[in-house]
Design a protein around this motif. Structure first.
Motif, PDB file in Angstrom:
ATOM      1  N   ILE A 114      15.135 -23.031  18.790  1.00  0.00           N
ATOM      2  CA  ILE A 114      14.435 -23.441  20.003  1.00  0.00           C
ATOM      3  C   ILE A 114      13.608 -22.268  20.534  1.00  0.00           C
ATOM      4  N   GLY A 115      14.200 -21.068  20.543  1.00  0.00           N
ATOM      5  CA  GLY A 115      13.482 -19.882  21.001  1.00  0.00           C
ATOM      6  C   GLY A 115      12.251 -19.598  20.162  1.00  0.00           C
ATOM      7  N   ALA A 116      12.388 -19.743  18.833  1.00  0.00           N
ATOM      8  CA  ALA A 116      11.249 -19.511  17.941  1.00  0.00           C
ATOM      9  C   ALA A 116      10.154 -20.549  18.188  1.00  0.00           C
ATOM     10  N   LEU A 117      10.536 -21.806  18.367  1.00  0.00           N
ATOM     11  CA  LEU A 117       9.549 -22.847  18.644  1.00  0.00           C
ATOM     12  C   LEU A 117       8.821 -22.588  19.963  1.00  0.00           C
ATOM     13  N   MET A 118       9.554 -22.154  20.981  1.00  0.00           N
ATOM     14  CA  MET A 118       8.941 -21.863  22.273  1.00  0.00           C
ATOM     15  C   MET A 118       7.970 -20.686  22.154  1.00  0.00           C
ATOM     16  N   ARG A 119       8.348 -19.684  21.387  1.00  0.00           N
ATOM     17  CA  ARG A 119       7.462 -18.527  21.207  1.00  0.00           C
ATOM     18  C   ARG A 119       6.173 -18.929  20.504  1.00  0.00           C
ATOM     19  N   VAL A 120       6.295 -19.703  19.429  1.00  0.00           N
ATOM     20  CA  VAL A 120       5.112 -20.139  18.692  1.00  0.00           C
ATOM     21  C   VAL A 120       4.226 -21.008  19.590  1.00  0.00           C
ATOM     22  N   TYR A 121       4.837 -21.870  20.366  1.00  0.00           N
ATOM     23  CA  TYR A 121       4.063 -22.752  21.245  1.00  0.00           C
ATOM     24  C   TYR A 121       3.292 -21.945  22.288  1.00  0.00           C
ATOM     25  N   HIS A 122       3.948 -20.973  22.903  1.00  0.00           N
ATOM     26  CA  HIS A 122       3.319 -20.244  24.007  1.00  0.00           C
ATOM     27  C   HIS A 122       2.479 -19.051  23.568  1.00  0.00           C
ATOM     28  N   ARG A 123       2.836 -18.399  22.458  1.00  0.00           N
ATOM     29  CA  ARG A 123       2.131 -17.179  22.060  1.00  0.00           C
ATOM     30  C   ARG A 123       1.340 -17.317  20.772  1.00  0.00           C
ATOM     31  N   GLY A 124       1.521 -18.414  20.062  1.00  0.00           N
ATOM     32  CA  GLY A 124       0.803 -18.586  18.803  1.00  0.00           C
ATOM     33  C   GLY A 124       1.627 -18.102  17.627  1.00  0.00           C
ATOM     34  N   GLU A 125       0.957 -17.644  16.613  1.00  0.00           N
ATOM     35  CA  GLU A 125       1.580 -17.239  15.357  1.00  0.00           C
ATOM     36  C   GLU A 125       2.731 -16.257  15.586  1.00  0.00           C
ATOM     37  N   CYS A 126       3.793 -16.428  14.801  1.00  0.00           N
ATOM     38  CA  CYS A 126       4.979 -15.592  14.937  1.00  0.00           C
ATOM     39  C   CYS A 126       5.367 -15.056  13.555  1.00  0.00           C
ATOM     40  N   PRO A 127       4.930 -13.847  13.211  1.00  0.00           N
ATOM     41  CA  PRO A 127       5.240 -13.322  11.880  1.00  0.00           C
ATOM     42  C   PRO A 127       6.739 -13.094  11.713  1.00  0.00           C
ATOM     43  N   ILE A 128       7.247 -13.453  10.563  1.00  0.00           N
ATOM     44  CA  ILE A 128       8.676 -13.297  10.287  1.00  0.00           C
ATOM     45  C   ILE A 128       8.931 -12.021   9.504  1.00  0.00           C
ATOM     46  N   TRP A 129       8.034 -11.672   8.586  1.00  0.00           N
ATOM     47  CA  TRP A 129       8.239 -10.495   7.742  1.00  0.00           C
ATOM     48  C   TRP A 129       7.311  -9.349   8.130  1.00  0.00           C
TER      49      TRP A 129
END
Length: 64
Positions: free
Chosen positions: A39-54
Motif C-alpha cells: 500500500i505504501g509503495a502504491l501511494m508513493r508511486v501515485y503521489h510522486r511518480g516513478e519509484c526505482p527499486i534497484w
C-alpha cells in the motif's frame, strides 16, 4: 451565514467527509489482501511518480 458559522459548517463537513473517506479506504485495504508495504509503495508511486527499486542500475550480468 456569518464567518464563524461558515467556518463551523465547513469544519463539520470536512470531519464527516474525511471519516467516510477513510472508512471506505480502510475497507478497500482489507478487501485487497495487500500488505502495508505494498500500500505504501502504491501511494508513493501515485503521489510522486516513478519509484526505482534497484536504484536505476541493472542487476543482470549482461549489463543490459
Amino acid at each position: 451565514m456569518d464567518a464563524p458559522g461558515l467556518r463551523q459548517a465547513l469544519l463539520e463537513w470536512v470531519r464527516i467527509f474525511m471519516r467516510r473517506s477513510m472508512r471506505e479506504f480502510v475497507g478497500w485495504i482489507n478487501r485487497s489482501d495487500l500488505s502495508s508495504s505494498q500500500i505504501g509503495a502504491l501511494m508513493r508511486v501515485y503521489h510522486r511518480g516513478e519509484c526505482p527499486i534497484w536504484g536505476g542500475r541493472s542487476t543482470s550480468r549482461t549489463g543490459g
